[in-house]
Each structure stands twice: as structure tokens, then as C-alpha cells.
Design a protein around this motif. Structure first.
Motif, PDB file in Angstrom:
ATOM      1  N   ALA A  96      -4.587  12.471 -39.554  1.00  0.00           N
ATOM      2  CA  ALA A  96      -5.511  13.462 -38.984  1.00  0.00           C
ATOM      3  C   ALA A  96      -6.036  12.923 -37.660  1.00  0.00           C
ATOM      4  O   ALA A  96      -6.281  11.724 -37.515  1.00  0.00           O
ATOM      5  CB  ALA A  96      -6.663  13.734 -39.939  1.00  0.00           C
ATOM      6  N   SER A  97      -6.223  13.826 -36.687  1.00  0.00           N
ATOM      7  CA  SER A  97      -6.722  13.420 -35.377  1.00  0.00           C
ATOM      8  C   SER A  97      -7.686  14.468 -34.847  1.00  0.00           C
ATOM      9  O   SER A  97      -7.587  15.650 -35.168  1.00  0.00           O
ATOM     10  CB  SER A  97      -5.553  13.236 -34.392  1.00  0.00           C
ATOM     11  N   VAL A  98      -8.649  14.019 -34.015  1.00  0.00           N
ATOM     12  CA  VAL A  98      -9.591  14.934 -33.355  1.00  0.00           C
ATOM     13  C   VAL A  98      -9.602  14.620 -31.865  1.00  0.00           C
ATOM     14  O   VAL A  98      -9.357  13.479 -31.446  1.00  0.00           O
ATOM     15  CB  VAL A  98     -11.017  14.839 -33.929  1.00  0.00           C
ATOM     16  N   SER A  99      -9.910  15.653 -31.062  1.00  0.00           N
ATOM     17  CA  SER A  99      -9.719  15.525 -29.626  1.00  0.00           C
ATOM     18  C   SER A  99     -10.780  16.284 -28.842  1.00  0.00           C
ATOM     19  O   SER A  99     -11.480  17.165 -29.369  1.00  0.00           O
ATOM     20  CB  SER A  99      -8.315  16.061 -29.263  1.00  0.00           C
ATOM     21  N   ASP A 100     -10.864  15.953 -27.553  1.00  0.00           N
ATOM     22  CA  ASP A 100     -11.696  16.715 -26.615  1.00  0.00           C
ATOM     23  C   ASP A 100     -11.183  18.140 -26.431  1.00  0.00           C
ATOM     24  O   ASP A 100     -11.864  18.960 -25.815  1.00  0.00           O
ATOM     25  CB  ASP A 100     -11.718  16.016 -25.245  1.00  0.00           C
ATOM     26  N   ASP A 101      -9.988  18.443 -26.933  1.00  0.00           N
ATOM     27  CA  ASP A 101      -9.457  19.807 -26.800  1.00  0.00           C
ATOM     28  C   ASP A 101     -10.019  20.765 -27.865  1.00  0.00           C
ATOM     29  O   ASP A 101      -9.519  21.875 -28.033  1.00  0.00           O
ATOM     30  CB  ASP A 101      -7.922  19.808 -26.822  1.00  0.00           C
ATOM     31  N   HIS A 102     -11.071  20.318 -28.580  1.00  0.00           N
ATOM     32  CA  HIS A 102     -11.758  21.155 -29.579  1.00  0.00           C
ATOM     33  C   HIS A 102     -10.861  21.461 -30.781  1.00  0.00           C
ATOM     34  O   HIS A 102     -10.964  22.548 -31.366  1.00  0.00           O
ATOM     35  CB  HIS A 102     -12.260  22.475 -28.964  1.00  0.00           C
ATOM     36  N   THR A 103     -10.017  20.530 -31.161  1.00  0.00           N
ATOM     37  CA  THR A 103      -9.196  20.730 -32.360  1.00  0.00           C
ATOM     38  C   THR A 103      -9.194  19.480 -33.225  1.00  0.00           C
ATOM     39  O   THR A 103      -9.387  18.362 -32.750  1.00  0.00           O
ATOM     40  CB  THR A 103      -7.720  21.064 -32.027  1.00  0.00           C
TER      41      THR A 103
END
Length: 286
Positions: free
Chosen positions: A101-108
């Protein structure tokens, strides 16, 4: 690679079982792009034959790289592409290690299998800062957003089932306590915050910790009342603190030149931070 072991004055030599750290470089992995984050697979084993090394990285080019090695002939890596902005957190499925799982500045928040295929995609309301997958709650995912909201997602229905509010911004880091699944901690603004998710969606406890801005929060893996925080990297040094919920003041304070990352040893009260071409270690009492 240079490793350095530091002891703060508050930790007496005779009280510590750790008399220095010995290390051996097993393999050097060429990455080519600045590494922003790293996550280890639960499949990693050095006591098996052949040994298994498996980890993934997030990099400045907004890609995830999955590395696999047996420290002999097998040395593979795969690139996972899909994020359109910087990746702030990543974690393996803690039981089988078959998903990331990953989270990003791209709002996802995105979930990938080891072939690089996205298996789930959550749209966030602000940049994703942290993602946690608890070994006792493998069908739930915790995602922390910069706007101060922490959500828990049911991975079977792919729906949000619980949210916590910090009531302050920016929330820079959050962590799900390994020893107590009801506890969540975070840093937002200049404070650390602790939730008991069975009692309220608002913090049970919070205190100012880093004057400029707090940066990272990590629970100890062996004590549900012990955690570490770092301040935002400054021009000279980053402040590092270890806290115990039973003490009103930090139990250990240090500083790191150009500090980044924060990690606890799996079985010891030992904390590590990356410095300027060094790894820095602190040991504290339970």
C-alpha cells in the motif's frame, strides 16, 4: 555505508544491554534515484536457505521499486508506476507480504500486488502522509491525510469505516500502535497526539513537542507507551525525542545533522535515524 552508534547522556552504559553495534554489509543495491522511503516485506528471512531479502522503495521519480535477492544469484527488481506526485508512505501486507500500500501527494492511496498491478485505489481529500497495515487487523488499512484526518478502510468492501480528527494541520505523520490496536499516534503542527479509537474520534492526549514543526511519529514495537518523534529538518540539525506516556517530559532528546527516517528495532528499545552518510542509533530504557 557507515554506521555510527550514539548514546545520549541520559542512557547509562551499565543500564544498557547493547554494548555497541556490529554490522556486516550483505549486499549493496544500486538505486540510481534518490530514495524517499523504504518498507520491508515480512517474507525477508536471513535464517532460511537460501536467505530472502525483499523490500520496496519510494523514490524522487514518483515510482515504487520492489527488490528481491537471495544474496547469491537472484537479484531482481520491478518498477511500480501510477502515482503522479511524491510518495509519502508505503507498507507491505504484514501477514503474507503479497501486497503493497502507498500514499502520495496526488491525493490517492493505492494497493498493488507484487506484479505491479493496482488492486485497489482510494481517492483522498488531501495529500496522503502515512499508511499503516496492522498484523492483527489485516483487512483494515489506516491512511493519514495532511488535512488532519485519519481514516480506516475495510479492504473487503473498500469503504471507509472509521475516521479520526486531529483538529490541526498540517498532519505530517501517523502510526498505528503494534502492541495495542486501539492506539493511534500522530504529529500535527508542533504537537504529538494520541487517540484511543474506542473512546473518541478526537485525541485523548496531545502535547507540544517540536517548536518549528513536528515531522515523524513512530510507536515502539515492544511497548505501547513508548514512541519517538522528529522535528522538521532544519538548516543545522533535526531534533529527535523519545517519549513515554507515563512521563510528562521526553525521556531522551537528541539531534541529527540532516536527519531523515525513523525506525524502531523489532525486539529492543533501540531507535535509528538516517543522518549525513550515517545511521544513528539511540537506546532507551523500557
Amino acid at each position: 555505508m557507515l554506521l555510527s552508534c550514539l548514546r545520549e547522556n541520559k542512557v547509562k552504559e551499565e543500564e544498557a544491554d547493547i554494548e555497541g553495534i556490529q554490522y556486516k554489509t550483505l549486499r549493496t543495491f544500486q538505486h540510481g534515484v534518490r530514495v524517499d522511503g523504504i518498507a520491508w516485506s515480512p517474507e525477508t528471512r536471513l535464517d532460511s536457505l537460501p536467505p530472502v531479502i525483499k523490500f520496496c522503495t519510494s523514490a524522487a521519480d514518483m515510482k515504487i521499486r520492489l527488490f528481491t535477492s537471495d544474496l547469491q544469484d537472484k537479484n531482481e527488481y520491478k518498477v511500480l508506476e501510477g502515482h503522479s506526485d511524491f510518495i509519502n508512505g508505503l507498507v507491505f501486507d504484514p501477514k503474507e507480504g503479497q501486497e503493497i500500500a502507498s500514499v502520495s501527494d496526488d491525493h490517492t492511496c493505492r494497493i498493488w500486488n507484487l506484479e505491479g498491478i493496482q488492486t485497489a485505489h482510494f481517492v483522498l481529500h488531501s495529500p496522503g502522509m502515512s499508511v499503516c497495515w496492522h498484523p492483527e487487523e489485516t483487512f483494515k488499512l489506516m491512511v493519514a491525510e495532511k488535512n488532519g484526518t485519519i481514516r480506516f478502510y475495510d479492504l473487503l468492501t473498500q469503504q471507509a469505516i472509521l475516521s479520526l480528527e486531529s483538529e490541526q494541520m498540517p498532519l505530517m505523520s501517523a502510526h498505528w500502535c503494534l502492541k495495542n490496536t486501539f492506539k493511534v499516534g500522530a504529529v500535527a503542527g508542533s504537537d504529538w497526539l494520541i487517540w484511543d479509537i474506542t473512546r473518541s474520534s478526537y485525541p485523548q492526549d496531545k502535547r507540544p513537542v517540536h517548536m518549528d514543526q513536528a515531522c515523524l511519529f513512530r510507536w515502539s514495537t515492544i511497548n505501547e507507551n513508548l514512541f519517538a518523534t522528529t522535528g522538521y529538518p532544519g538548516k543545522i540539525a533535526s531534533q529527535f525525542q523519545i517519549h513515554h506516556l507515563g512521563h510528562p517530559q521526553p525521556v531522551l532528546i537528541g539531534s541529527v545533522a540532516v536527519g531523515s527516517g525513523l525506525s524502531w528495532h523489532r525486539t529492543l528499545p533501540l531507535c535509528a535515524i538516517g543522518g549525513d552518510h550515517k545511521l544513528l542509533f539511540w537506546v532507551t530504557e523500557m
